[in-house]
Design a protein around this motif. Structure first.
Motif, PDB file in Angstrom:
ATOM      1  N   UNK A 180       0.780  -1.195  -0.103  1.00 50.34           N
ATOM      2  CA  UNK A 180      -0.027   0.157  -0.096  1.00 50.34           C
ATOM      3  C   UNK A 180       0.741   1.081   0.017  1.00 50.34           C
ATOM      4  N   UNK A 181       2.019   1.187   0.535  1.00 48.02           N
ATOM      5  CA  UNK A 181       2.891   2.246   0.546  1.00 48.02           C
ATOM      6  C   UNK A 181       3.812   2.425  -0.732  1.00 48.02           C
ATOM      7  N   UNK A 182       3.796   1.380  -1.614  1.00 52.77           N
ATOM      8  CA  UNK A 182       4.775   1.465  -2.704  1.00 52.77           C
ATOM      9  C   UNK A 182       3.929   1.716  -4.129  1.00 52.77           C
ATOM     10  N   UNK A 183       2.618   1.303  -4.024  1.00 53.64           N
ATOM     11  CA  UNK A 183       1.619   1.548  -5.183  1.00 53.64           C
ATOM     12  C   UNK A 183       1.005   2.794  -5.313  1.00 53.64           C
ATOM     13  N   UNK A 184       0.597   3.081  -6.396  1.00 56.47           N
ATOM     14  CA  UNK A 184      -0.023   4.288  -6.464  1.00 56.47           C
ATOM     15  C   UNK A 184      -1.190   4.639  -5.440  1.00 56.47           C
ATOM     16  N   UNK A 185      -1.172   5.649  -4.924  1.00 54.56           N
ATOM     17  CA  UNK A 185      -1.984   5.813  -3.849  1.00 54.56           C
ATOM     18  C   UNK A 185      -1.697   7.042  -2.830  1.00 54.56           C
ATOM     19  N   UNK A 186      -2.307   7.247  -1.778  1.00 54.70           N
ATOM     20  CA  UNK A 186      -1.969   8.328  -1.035  1.00 54.70           C
ATOM     21  C   UNK A 186      -0.798   8.218  -0.275  1.00 54.70           C
TER      22      UNK A 186
END
Length: 207
Positions: free
Chosen positions: A68-74
């Motif tokens: 969740x920290x690596x992929x596109x997102x906040x």
């Protein structure tokens, strides 16, 4: 400017390419940099005239949270010091999108800021996850940026069998920065950037 590709077929092809990289024998890699957080190797890329880099290190957290920290997102913009802006341009499904992002200048601005437009795909792999991407020739290039190109890249994140709260994170990166750049500067920047990626990510996960 190209039209957007068929997301399902591109995702399948991308996943298969990354699994192929993941199977490359140890003897083909040469160590480029080693830090307490990660080891970075490289080998000549089959996609372009630069290198395919492999980075690996153990990260103390569960697989889903790391990805969740690596992929596109906040999360990504909050901790990745190299990334300066990120916009999701198109979303195909929950795990599939096209994003445009910009990177900061590097090596005292020998490498000027770059812009990328990447197709991104996240999927399960073994007991963990694979998040991968490839650049597209899509969208107008903004002024003041050189448009770089990521050949197939990705991150495998697999929980350690004996320590499920720790994950082995293995990345494959081959970035064509484009523009007039000495290859030696690019190679220095890539090895350092990948090693720093691990230390920055670990700090972010602890907060």
């Amino acid at each position: 400017m190209d039209l957007l590709p068929n997301s399902a077929s591109l995702a399948t092809k991308l996943r298969n390419t990354l699994i192929q990289y993941h199977g490359i024998g140890e003897s083909e890699w040469r160590v480029a940099k080693k830090t307490k957080d990660a080891t970075v190797w490289r080998k000549p890329s089959e996609e372009f005239s630069g290198y395919l880099y492999k980075a690996q290190g153990v990260v103390e957290d569960v697989t889903n949270r790391i990805v969740d920290h690596i992929r596109p997102g906040p999360y990504r913009l909050d901790w990745d010091s190299l990334m300066t802006t990120m916009d999701i341009m198109e979303t195909f499904e929950e795990n599939c999108c096209v994003m445009r992002y910009t990177t900061a200048g590097q090596l005292w601005n020998i490498i000027a800021p770059r812009e990328f437009v990447d197709f991104s795909y996240t999927t399960s792999y073994e007991d963990g996850l694979l998040t991968c991407g490839i650049s597209l020739d899509y969208g107008e290039v903004r002024p003041n940026f050189v448009r770089g190109f990521n050949h197939p890249c990705g991150w495998f994140c697999i929980p350690l069998k004996d320590y499920p709260s720790h994950s082995l994170l293995t990345g494959y990166i081959q970035t064509e920065l484009r523009g007039m750049l000495p290859q030696s500067a690019v190679d220095t920047a890539m090895s350092s950037t990948l090693a720093n990626f691990y230390s920055d990510l670990k700090k972010a996960l602890k907060t």
